[in-house]
Design an enzyme around this catalytic site. Structure first.
Site, PDB file in Angstrom:
ATOM      1  N   THR A 199      -7.467  -0.452  -1.204  1.00 56.70           N
ATOM      2  CA  THR A 199      -7.134   0.962  -1.087  1.00 56.70           C
ATOM      3  C   THR A 199      -8.236   1.632  -0.287  1.00 56.70           C
ATOM      4  O   THR A 199      -9.406   1.263  -0.426  1.00 56.70           O
ATOM      5  CB  THR A 199      -7.020   1.635  -2.465  1.00 56.70           C
ATOM      6  OG1 THR A 199      -7.095   3.060  -2.317  1.00 56.70           O
ATOM      7  CG2 THR A 199      -8.131   1.219  -3.410  1.00 56.70           C
ATOM      8  N   CYS A 256      -4.462   5.170   4.534  1.00 54.06           N
ATOM      9  CA  CYS A 256      -4.012   4.986   3.153  1.00 54.06           C
ATOM     10  C   CYS A 256      -3.092   3.782   3.195  1.00 54.06           C
ATOM     11  O   CYS A 256      -2.196   3.707   4.045  1.00 54.06           O
ATOM     12  CB  CYS A 256      -3.279   6.219   2.634  1.00 54.06           C
ATOM     13  SG  CYS A 256      -2.518   5.950   1.013  1.00 54.06           S
TER      14      CYS A 256
END
Length: 232
Positions: free
Chosen positions: A83, A196
């Site tokens: 992430t 992202c």
């Protein structure tokens, strides 16, 4: 082949993409029935998201640090945080283990520089776009980083958490992201970093007039290169 340790679950939707990419890329490199040697520690994202919202980053970092230690005990030779946002605690995670942490922003900066570009737009969660932990790492790699305006940042963040993280992909949101990317390009971005890991579930190369840098794929590619590199 080295063992890749994955700190995942943030969200599991994009972690599943990491697993697929690691195996696809390994097979492309080695052929036949080869697949990635990897171990996964998947956290409960609901707990991490609450710590994010409350600004309790040290506690979130402790959760990920323990995950990294578990991966090292399981035999991981290198660790990935799957992430972008949680790279805010990358130093805390690296300090918890003796094996290297492969930083996502470094892999991304390398890919951007490889094209000759120097100015990129950045899409991600509000934390990634508005705080400096990620931009600073890209800028240390010689890049100029542009972020969307306030309304666009709010839209991008909302779509990530309310839609993509729960597996919802809407054409209307794709159209919204196209417009945000267009505004970044108009502001001078030569390319756009999809900062992202979930955004790649929504945005495709054909959705942008400028090149896109898909960080999940770039991170996975860097991990496979590291895993298959000759031991030094």
């Amino acid at each position: 082949m080295k063992v890749v340790g994955l700190i995942g679950g943030m969200s599991w939707e994009s972690t599943a993409a990491y697993y697929r990419l690691l195996n696809e890329l390994t097979r492309e490199r080695l052929g036949g029935l080869h697949s990635s040697r990897c171990v996964l520690y998947s956290v409960d994202f609901a707990e991490i998201e609450q710590l994010q919202v409350q600004g309790r980053w040290d506690e979130a970092g402790s959760v990920l640090a323990e995950a990294a230690r578990a991966l090292e005990r399981a035999g991981a030779d290198l660790v990935l945080i799957c992430t972008n946002t949680m790279h805010k605690v990358a130093d805390q995670v690296q300090a918890a283990v003796d094996v290297p942490l492969l930083h996502l922003a470094d892999a991304t900066a390398d890919a951007v520089r490889g094209t000759g570009m120097r100015t990129v737009g950045l899409l991600g969660t509000a934390f990634t776009m508005e705080q400096d932990f990620y931009r600073r790492r890209l800028e240390a790699g010689g890049l100029t980083v542009l972020v969307p305006g306030a309304e666009d940042r709010a839209l991008v963040h909302r779509v990530i958490y309310e839609e993509l993280c729960v597996g919802v992909v809407r054409e209307s949101s794709r159209d919204d992201y196209r417009r945000v990317i267009g505004r970044l390009a108009a502001a001078g971005a030569e390319g756009v970093v999809l900062g992202c890991t979930e955004i790649e579930l929504l945005v495709r190369a054909e959705d942008s007039a400028v090149p896109l840098f898909p960080t999940t794929r770039l991170h996975a590619q860097a991990a496979v290169r590291a895993a298959l590199a000759a031991d030094g």
